[in-house]
Each structure stands twice: as C-alpha cells, then as structure tokens.
Enzyme design. Structure first.
Site, PDB file in Angstrom:
ATOM      1  N   CYS A 162      -6.645   5.163  13.472  1.00 40.57           N
ATOM      2  CA  CYS A 162      -5.596   5.512  14.281  1.00 40.57           C
ATOM      3  C   CYS A 162      -5.701   5.094  15.862  1.00 40.57           C
ATOM      4  O   CYS A 162      -5.713   5.653  16.184  1.00 40.57           O
ATOM      5  CB  CYS A 162      -5.076   6.707  13.629  1.00 40.57           C
ATOM      6  N   CYS A 163      -6.477   7.056  15.914  1.00 49.47           N
ATOM      7  CA  CYS A 163      -7.084   7.136  16.894  1.00 49.47           C
ATOM      8  C   CYS A 163      -8.022   6.516  18.029  1.00 49.47           C
ATOM      9  O   CYS A 163      -8.329   6.651  19.057  1.00 49.47           O
ATOM     10  CB  CYS A 163      -8.260   8.130  17.062  1.00 49.47           C
ATOM     11  N   CYS A 244      -1.648  14.808  18.384  1.00 49.82           N
ATOM     12  CA  CYS A 244      -0.973  14.004  17.721  1.00 49.82           C
ATOM     13  C   CYS A 244       0.634  15.036  16.976  1.00 49.82           C
ATOM     14  O   CYS A 244      -0.510  16.051  16.765  1.00 49.82           O
ATOM     15  CB  CYS A 244      -0.929  13.072  17.433  1.00 49.82           C
ATOM     16  N   CYS A 247      -1.431  15.213  13.722  1.00 47.31           N
ATOM     17  CA  CYS A 247      -2.203  15.574  12.967  1.00 47.31           C
ATOM     18  C   CYS A 247      -2.661  16.497  13.574  1.00 47.31           C
ATOM     19  O   CYS A 247      -3.803  16.751  14.023  1.00 47.31           O
ATOM     20  CB  CYS A 247      -3.821  14.420  13.255  1.00 47.31           C
ATOM     21  N   CYS A 270     -11.260  12.812  18.155  1.00 45.85           N
ATOM     22  CA  CYS A 270     -10.699  11.563  19.273  1.00 45.85           C
ATOM     23  C   CYS A 270     -11.719  10.648  18.889  1.00 45.85           C
ATOM     24  O   CYS A 270     -11.513   9.433  18.790  1.00 45.85           O
ATOM     25  CB  CYS A 270      -9.577  11.596  19.768  1.00 45.85           C
TER      26      CYS A 270
END
Length: 274
Positions: A162-163, A244, A247, A270
């Site tokens: 995702c990162c 985010c 997270c 990240c």
C-alpha cells in the site's frame, strides 16, 4: 474531524491491530503495481550524479553544525534548477525555512487518499500562507479504485504494498523534473535514521538535502512557536508522528514518537527515505 479518543477503539475501527486478514482471492497481486504511470524515477546522467557526489564530499562535513537557515541558503547558492521541498503537513517547518531562502523551490505534498482530515486542512492553509507553489501528487488509483483492484483494506494486510503504490511510486514520478529535493528527516526520528547525513545522493543520482537532520523534537516545537507556524491539531492530541489515518495511532507519553505508525506490524518506514 477524526475521532482521536480511545486507542483501542481507534485500532479496532481501522483494523490496525488484531484484525483478521481479508482474503485476496480474485484480486490483483499487490506486488504488481497499477499500469498507466512510471513506478521509478529516471536516473540522472553520470555527469550530474558525479557533480552531486562532489558536492557531498566537499560540503557535508562543512555543513555539520550549521543552522537550518544556513543550509537552506547554501542550497540557494550552490544548486540550479527547481528544488522539491517535500511536505508531510505534520508541520510546516520546511515551508517556512524555504520561503525567501530557496528562491526556485516548489512545495510537494503526497496526497495518499488516506490522510486525516486535519492533514488536508493544513495543506490548504500552507497553500494560502506561502508564496512558493504547492504541488499535490496523487497515486495512480483512487482509494476506491485500489479497493476494487486489490481488495479492501490493503493497508492492513500488506502495508508495504500500500505504501509503495500510494507513497513511494508517486514520489518517484514526482521527482523526475527535479535534480534535488529537501526532506524533513531528523536523526532523532528512529534508530534507522540516526546516521542520516545533511547531504546525500539518492539512488537516482539526485541530491537529497536534510536541513533539520540535526534537530531534536524540541527544536521543532521551539521553531513552530517562535515563527507562529500552522499547527497540525493532532500533534497536540497524542500524535507526535502523523501518517495516513488508517495506519497511525496516538502514542502514550514517554513512548517512541514513531511507535504509533503502522502499529501492530513490524513496519517502521514507508520506504521514502530508504
């Protein structure tokens, strides 16, 4: 406004801690990035890279101990072309330091689609306060498109993927027009960052400048107060390090300031500064 109450309640709501993984059957492999845009930064020429390495060799030790303002002035005097000033919007220190010192600079903000509402509010205030242009960079896919392609809550099951798709690859594309970029990394941020130099050459040959790398967290707070900077409200509500919303958790007093990032997993970075 994001609810910043119970840590346990927030973790349960976001799926950060103790939630079962969502099956990925029928969805694209998250190791395969979406098509439609580059996923890496174009390397600078060998000549440009060598010139940046020469600057690092000549100036890194000489800049050690200099103030952030002096380092920014050095950037303005020694580099040509537009400089990218990366902004997380956790604070606006870099914008304040660059304003009036780095004349050919652009503020760059990665809008992951998962930011706290408060972070987006700070970004709007930055755009109003500073004359340096603010460039917002977004991932290829919206959050809804990513969910449809890779399945729901990828940040929970595979935060690294995702990162990569929402931070690392957008930054990689963003850096292409620039030969140098400024980051807000500090040595006190984590064990992994404790030896970060003031000047470095990244893997693409670009010069990376870390003007506040010598600062402590108290130095940041003192600078914010002295210059009446925009304050991210969550930094006053137990969030010393903000990423985010999906997270990031609040941190108890005395805990590692970055322990609220990717809570419940072994992830600590990240990938932007690795």
């Amino acid at each position: 406004m994001t609810d910043t109450g119970s840590l346990g309640g927030f973790a349960a709501a976001t799926g950060l801690v103790g939630a079962a993984a969502v099956p990925r059957t029928g969805y694209r492999d998250p190791e395969v990035s979406p098509s439609g845009a580059p996923t890496t930064t174009t390397h600078l020429s060998p000549e440009q890279t060598a010139a940046h390495r020469a600057l690092v060799d000549e100036w890194n030790d000489r800049l050690e101990g200099r103030t952030a303002e002096e380092i920014m002035a050095w950037v303005n005097d020694h580099l040509t072309g537009t400089i990218a000033v990366t902004m997380s919007m956790q604070d606006t220190v870099l914008a304040e330091l660059a304003q009036g010192r780095v004349h050919d600079a652009e503020l760059v903000f990665l809008d992951t689609g998962y930011h706290f509402d408060e972070t987006m509010d700070v970004a709007r205030e930055v755009d109003e306060r500073y004359t340096l242009p603010l460039r917002t960079v977004e991932p290829v896919l919206t959050v809804e498109e990513q969910t449809a392609t890779y399945g729901p809550d990828l940040y929970r099951d595979n935060p690294t993927a995702c990162c990569r798709m929402r931070k690392v690859e957008p930054l990689a594309r963003m850096l292409n027009p620039y030969e140098a970029w400024i980051s807000g990394v500090k040595r006190v941020d984590s064990e992994l960052r404790k030896n970060t130099p003031i000047l470095d050459v990244d893997r693409t040959g670009r010069l990376k400048i870390n003007p506040i790398v010598q600062w402590t967290d108290q130095d940041v707070e003192d600078y914010i107060e002295a210059h009446d900077l925009i304050i991210h409200p969550l930094t006053r509500q137990g969030y010393p390090s903000i990423g985010c919303a999906t997270c990031t958790l609040p941190v108890a007093p005395g805990e590692d300031p970055r322990s609220g990032r990717w809570a419940g997993s072994s992830k600590t970075e990240c990938g932007l500064h690795l």
